[in-house]
Design an enzyme around this catalytic site. Structure first.
Site, PDB file in Angstrom:
ATOM      1  N   LYS A 222       0.865  -1.203   0.000  1.00  8.44           N
ATOM      2  CA  LYS A 222       0.000   0.000   0.000  1.00  8.44           C
ATOM      3  C   LYS A 222       0.894   1.243   0.000  1.00  8.44           C
ATOM      4  CE  LYS A 222      -3.618  -2.337   2.717  1.00  8.44           C
ATOM      5  NZ  LYS A 222      -4.690  -2.499   1.725  1.00  8.44           N
ATOM      6  N   ARG A 370     -13.950   5.285  -1.272  1.00 11.27           N
ATOM      7  CA  ARG A 370     -12.763   5.454  -0.426  1.00 11.27           C
ATOM      8  C   ARG A 370     -11.633   6.090  -1.238  1.00 11.27           C
ATOM      9  NH1 ARG A 370      -9.448   0.383   2.168  1.00 11.27           N
ATOM     10  NH2 ARG A 370      -8.876   0.114  -0.024  1.00 11.27           N
TER      11      ARG A 370
END
Ligand SMILES: Cc1ncc(COP(=O)(O)O)c(C=O)c1O
Length: 411
Positions: A222, A370
């Protein structure tokens, strides 16, 4: 009223702005999904190529020694350690979060063998819950006690609790737990704390040792930009390492793997959390991304992250009020990670329409849009431009087109 011109000024003053050039970002894309899969560091291209061509192609099996492949879980872990407030020898890069959680939960249950309750949160990332459920079923006498939304950990931690497993930044809402306070409450009750840092590492300063955390896991694909399928990391405080026992006794965790002893003897330190052969090509990409992260001041990352996320909230409220978007993240920057989520009944279709316009975020069931704000490459003008695209979509109901309703496997 905020303007694009103001955002341009913020970009000029941004002390992290030079880092953007280190990433390969497609033109015409505003990438607000680095909280799911970080973009490619340019240096990783060459580093992976040299790992393939020289270390593998030329070095062949000699590279286990000559290129230091064997020790990479530890050497890369030592380089992640400063980002999460750990010491050398407390972090390993290996496996996935799910597998590492399995090892840690088993180890913690063993270290607190007189206690049989695992505390977690109902809104935790599902894999954390699945692993805990699997362990509870497997042991038979272990209970999983879940915090419900709005409930505080202190209300459910008692003397039966062996461990508390929480995700520092909630994957859906971005809400940030108070790590120092909860870790202290956990330990006062005699339990062990395990933190999932999937949405924290590289997103905000984390100080595991300062908080006295027992164990942690996190991922490198990430915010840490190590690429799709890159391995996870696992942290174990030094004070616990000698007594860690876990059932995945693979040969990489053996004290002397090349004795090929039929009897398992765990390695002395954190290496006892290793299991089997690791993904060397992914490690090469992580090596390149960590070379970047080693130059980053996490306090500057946090300051810019808070400014970006606050700007995004303010701009959506300024530009797209009245179109049914409800803020699902904490309004206070102190209480959120580096993402902002909005609820909308048609969140999936809106996100597809946004992606078609080059603004990439993601959808989380049942109704969340998101957006992740990775401060190393997101500009304040990107925030402005992304909101303008969202505005066009909601004002014109563009998302109602049939093509935006089709669900793909990965959302
Ligand atoms: C909080 C959290 N934990 C764990 C994972 C994934 O775990 P794994 O590395 O096992 O795929 C994710 C993935 O997005 C996550 O958000």
């Amino acid at each position: 009223m905020l303007s694009r011109q103001q955002c341009e000024q913020y970009d000029q003053m941004d002390e992290l702005r030079a880092f953007r050039d280190a990433f390969s970002l497609p033109d015409e894309v505003i990438y607000l999904d680095g909280n799911s899969l970080g973009p490619l560091p340019k240096a990783a291209v060459e580093r992976v190529a040299s790992c393939v061509q020289e270390e593998w192609g030329e070095g062949l099996i000699r590279s286990w020694n000559q290129a230091g492949w064997w020790h990479l879980p530890r050497t890369l872990g030592d380089r992640i350690a400063p980002l999460i407030g750990a010491e050398s020898g407390e972090v390993l890069v290996a496996d996935t979060i799910s597998v590492n959680l399995f090892k840690l939960l088993c180890a913690a249950l063993q270290q607190r063998s007189e206690r049989r309750v695992i505390v977690s949160e109902a809104d935790n990332f599902p894999t954390d819950l699945y692993i805990a459920q699997g362990i509870a079923q497997w042991y038979g006498d272990v209970e999983l006690r879940l915090l419900q939304p709005g409930q505080e950990p202190a209300n459910v931690i008692d003397e039966q609790v062996a461990l508390v497993l929480l995700t520092h930044v909630n994957y859906r809402t971005g809400r940030l737990w108070d790590m120092p306070a909860i870790t202290a409450q956990t330990q006062q009750a005699g339990a062990l704390s395990i933190w999932d840092l999937a949405h924290s590492a590289g997103a905000l300063p984390v100080d595991l040792n300062h908080c006295g955390v027992d164990y942690a896991v996190g991922c490198t694909y990430k915010y840490l930009n190590a690429g799709p399928g890159a391995p996870a990391f696992v942290f174990a405080a030094k004070c616990h390492q000698a007594t860690i026992q876990q059932p995945l006794n693979g040969w990489w965790g053996h004290a002397r793997p090349f004795d090929f002893d039929p009897q398992y003897t765990p390695a002395e330190g954190i290496e006892r959390l290793l299991v089997g052969t690791q993904p060397i090509l992914s490690f090469a990409a992580l090596d390149a991304s960590l070379a970047l992260w080693e130059q980053v001041d996490m306090q500057a990352v946090r300051a810019k992250s808070q400014a970006l996320t606050a700007l995004f909230i303010d701009l959506i409220e300024q530009e797209c009020a009245d179109y049914g978007l409800q803020l699902a993240s904490p309004r206070s920057a102190e209480q959120r990670g580096s993402q902002v989520s909005w609820q909308h009944p048609d969140a999936y279709a809106i996100m597809q329409a946004l992606i078609a316009r080059g603004v990439i975020g993601d959808f989380r069931a049942p109704d969340i849009l998101r957006f992740g704000f990775a401060p190393l490459y997101i500009r304040f003008t990107d925030v402005w431009d992304a909101v303008q695209q969202l505005k066009v979509i909601v004002v014109n109901n563009e998302w109602q087109q049939a093509k935006f309703q089709q669900r793909s496997t990965v959302t």
